[in-house]
Design a protein around this motif. Structure first.
Motif, PDB file in Angstrom:
ATOM      1  N   ASP A  72      -8.297   1.111  -5.972  1.00 46.18           N
ATOM      2  CA  ASP A  72      -6.935   0.613  -6.165  1.00 46.18           C
ATOM      3  C   ASP A  72      -5.874   1.702  -6.041  1.00 46.18           C
ATOM      4  O   ASP A  72      -4.673   1.403  -6.091  1.00 46.18           O
ATOM      5  CB  ASP A  72      -6.804  -0.031  -7.561  1.00 46.18           C
ATOM      6  N   ARG A  76      -9.623   1.753  -0.201  1.00 45.14           N
ATOM      7  CA  ARG A  76     -10.930   1.081  -0.125  1.00 45.14           C
ATOM      8  C   ARG A  76     -11.925   1.907   0.700  1.00 45.14           C
ATOM      9  O   ARG A  76     -13.080   2.091   0.300  1.00 45.14           O
ATOM     10  CB  ARG A  76     -10.800  -0.298   0.510  1.00 45.14           C
ATOM     11  N   ALA A 123     -13.258  -5.559  -2.407  1.00 48.37           N
ATOM     12  CA  ALA A 123     -11.800  -5.426  -2.465  1.00 48.37           C
ATOM     13  C   ALA A 123     -11.202  -5.451  -1.062  1.00 48.37           C
ATOM     14  O   ALA A 123     -10.160  -6.070  -0.826  1.00 48.37           O
ATOM     15  CB  ALA A 123     -11.418  -4.138  -3.193  1.00 48.37           C
ATOM     16  N   LEU A 190      -5.486  -1.004   1.654  1.00 45.00           N
ATOM     17  CA  LEU A 190      -4.692  -0.828   0.435  1.00 45.00           C
ATOM     18  C   LEU A 190      -3.242  -0.567   0.820  1.00 45.00           C
ATOM     19  O   LEU A 190      -2.970   0.307   1.650  1.00 45.00           O
ATOM     20  CB  LEU A 190      -5.232   0.350  -0.391  1.00 45.00           C
ATOM     21  N   GLN A 194       0.761   1.691  -2.896  1.00 49.43           N
ATOM     22  CA  GLN A 194      -0.214   1.914  -3.971  1.00 49.43           C
ATOM     23  C   GLN A 194      -1.034   3.189  -3.769  1.00 49.43           C
ATOM     24  O   GLN A 194      -1.677   3.657  -4.706  1.00 49.43           O
ATOM     25  CB  GLN A 194      -1.193   0.732  -4.058  1.00 49.43           C
ATOM     26  N   GLU A 334      -3.038  -6.266  -7.556  1.00 53.68           N
ATOM     27  CA  GLU A 334      -2.963  -4.810  -7.667  1.00 53.68           C
ATOM     28  C   GLU A 334      -4.128  -4.219  -8.457  1.00 53.68           C
ATOM     29  O   GLU A 334      -4.235  -2.991  -8.565  1.00 53.68           O
ATOM     30  CB  GLU A 334      -1.640  -4.400  -8.315  1.00 53.68           C
ATOM     31  N   ARG A 335      -4.972  -5.079  -9.001  1.00 51.30           N
ATOM     32  CA  ARG A 335      -6.120  -4.604  -9.791  1.00 51.30           C
ATOM     33  C   ARG A 335      -7.425  -5.243  -9.296  1.00 51.30           C
ATOM     34  O   ARG A 335      -8.383  -5.374 -10.051  1.00 51.30           O
ATOM     35  CB  ARG A 335      -5.908  -4.916 -11.272  1.00 51.30           C
ATOM     36  N   ARG A 336      -7.454  -5.609  -8.023  1.00 53.47           N
ATOM     37  CA  ARG A 336      -8.651  -6.256  -7.495  1.00 53.47           C
ATOM     38  C   ARG A 336      -9.863  -5.333  -7.535  1.00 53.47           C
ATOM     39  O   ARG A 336     -10.985  -5.769  -7.807  1.00 53.47           O
ATOM     40  CB  ARG A 336      -8.404  -6.731  -6.063  1.00 53.47           C
ATOM     41  N   GLY A 337      -9.644  -4.063  -7.227  1.00 50.19           N
ATOM     42  CA  GLY A 337     -10.758  -3.116  -7.288  1.00 50.19           C
ATOM     43  C   GLY A 337     -11.357  -3.068  -8.677  1.00 50.19           C
ATOM     44  O   GLY A 337     -12.576  -3.084  -8.851  1.00 50.19           O
TER      45      GLY A 337
END
Length: 398
Positions: A72, A76, A123, A190, A194, A334-337
């Motif tokens: 994140d 990735r 992700a 990404l 970010q 924004e917090r998928r990882g």
């Protein structure tokens, strides 16, 4: 669960390259599984068979919060590359393990590969696939990984029988290198806003960066349903031998399991996109319980043993892409990882706990096999009850 995004008519080249990379990655370390128990026994560590899977999953589990945060922040692709690189290096060094301690230490290091690569892969896929096709895409990605899981053990057993264990280890390393090279052709997904340069400060985790609260429900289901997988990985090689399967056929269970999983994964992904994640998960977990019941009875019958493998594969093929899609549904973009990492922490905890308890209960005694499968059945029935009465719907994060 209604689809709210426009689905693409075809998948991008990047998606298919990621599927190829996953195939190579999963084939790399799964091709070792049928041979490692005998290899460890040859080193004098037969009583530590449960640690083959448990140590691997321990470091995978520990590394998940770091891989999720780095996916994140740094990106990735760097996280995926690191995971494949670890797999490449560890495969190369297996022939140099001359003691039980060095072998187990290498298994510990090898676990970092799955702690990083699959987290960033999921992700990455969620970045390029809209909600309307998310379950189907996860099913396709699962097909690629499952093909690797099927081809790996079957190839590994035959390669060892035809050549040597050292050849097996070097081929495992080569497949990981190919996976790494494929990832080098992909474009980072990404968002630029970010991205950060890697620094050691990024490895300092706050409590809310270890677990993502929004995905607690799929994480609980994952832990309960992956306990049987860890147990089966630990005892199936010995059960195969006890049933009279020849050395070159020790991977037959994995092949039957994975081919059955492949047959249903795409259907499962589409079904969960159409009917919702929870209805599909309830069906798949009940089928998993049936499979474990069959394996409990399969101590003297090869057809029953392989039939249990098929049922186990069908249940897993329904279960896995649906849980992945459910996890991503609930994760903030924004917090998928970190959301995916939390699910994988539960996955590794379930596999590791299953492997440890299976090794302890089994204790190299064939007559203990029904108890191992019976305990797995208990965990699965708990998951069925939780899905029926304990899960509450949560809003989907677009």
């Amino acid at each position: 669960m209604p689809a709210t995004a426009t689905a693409p008519s075809t998948y991008s080249t990047g998606f298919w390259l990621m599927c190829l990379s996953s195939f190579l990655f999963f084939a790399s370390f799964n091709m070792l599984l049928p041979e490692l128990p005998a290899y460890l026994t040859g080193l004098g560590g037969g009583e530590y068979k449960g640690y083959i899977i448990a140590l691997f999953t321990l470091t995978a589990c520990i590394s998940r919060p770091f891989s999720g945060k780095l996916a994140d922040t740094v990106g990735r692709i760097p996280v995926m590359v690191f995971g494949s690189l670890v797999c490449f290096v560890c495969g190369f060094f297996y022939p140099w393990t001359a003691t039980v301690a060095s072998f187990l230490f290498l298994r510990l290091l090898h676990g970092f590969s799955t702690g990083f690569k699959p987290t960033a892969t999921a992700a990455f896929i969620s970045d390029i696939i809209p909600l309307a096709k998310r379950g189907e895409a996860m099913g396709l990605l699962g097909v690629a990984g499952s093909l690797g899981m099927a081809a790996g053990p079957a190839l590994g057993s035959r390669l060892t029988a035809a050549t040597s264990l050292n050849t097996l280890f070097y081929c495992s390393s080569a497949l990981a290198l190919l996976s790494l090279l494929v990832q080098g052709t992909l474009t980072e997904t990404l968002p630029i806003a970010q991205r950060q340069r890697f620094s050691w400060k990024l490895l300092q985790l706050k409590w809310d960066e270890i677990l993502e609260p929004r995905v607690l429900q799929p994480a609980i289901v994952t832990l309960l349903c992956l306990f049987p997988y860890g147990a089966i990985l630990t005892v199936v090689p010995d059960q195969s031998t006890a049933l009279g399967l020849k050395a070159a056929d020790k991977g037959m269970f994995y092949t039957c399991f994975t081919l059955a999983s492949l047959a249903v994964r795409l259907l499962a992904g589409r079904a969960s996109d159409t009917y919702g994640r929870l209805p599909i998960l309830r069906i798949s977990t009940m089928l998993l319980a049936v499979a474990l019941g069959v394996l409990t009875l399969a101590t003297h019958s090869i057809p029953l043993f392989l039939g249990g493998a098929v049922l186990f594969g069908l249940a897993t093929g329904l279960n896995s892409p649906t849980i992945y899609a459910w996890t991503i549904d609930l994760s903030h973009p924004e917090r998928r990882g970190r959301g995916v990492a939390t699910m994988y922490i539960a996955l590794e905890a379930g596999i590791g706990l299953g492997a440890l308890l299976a090794g302890w209960i089994f204790s190299n005694q064939i007559e203990h096999l029904p108890y191992v499968h019976g305990l797995s059945l208990f965990f699965t029935l708990v998951a069925v009850v939780y899905l029926l009465v304990g899960v509450k719907k949560q809003p989907v994060a677009q």
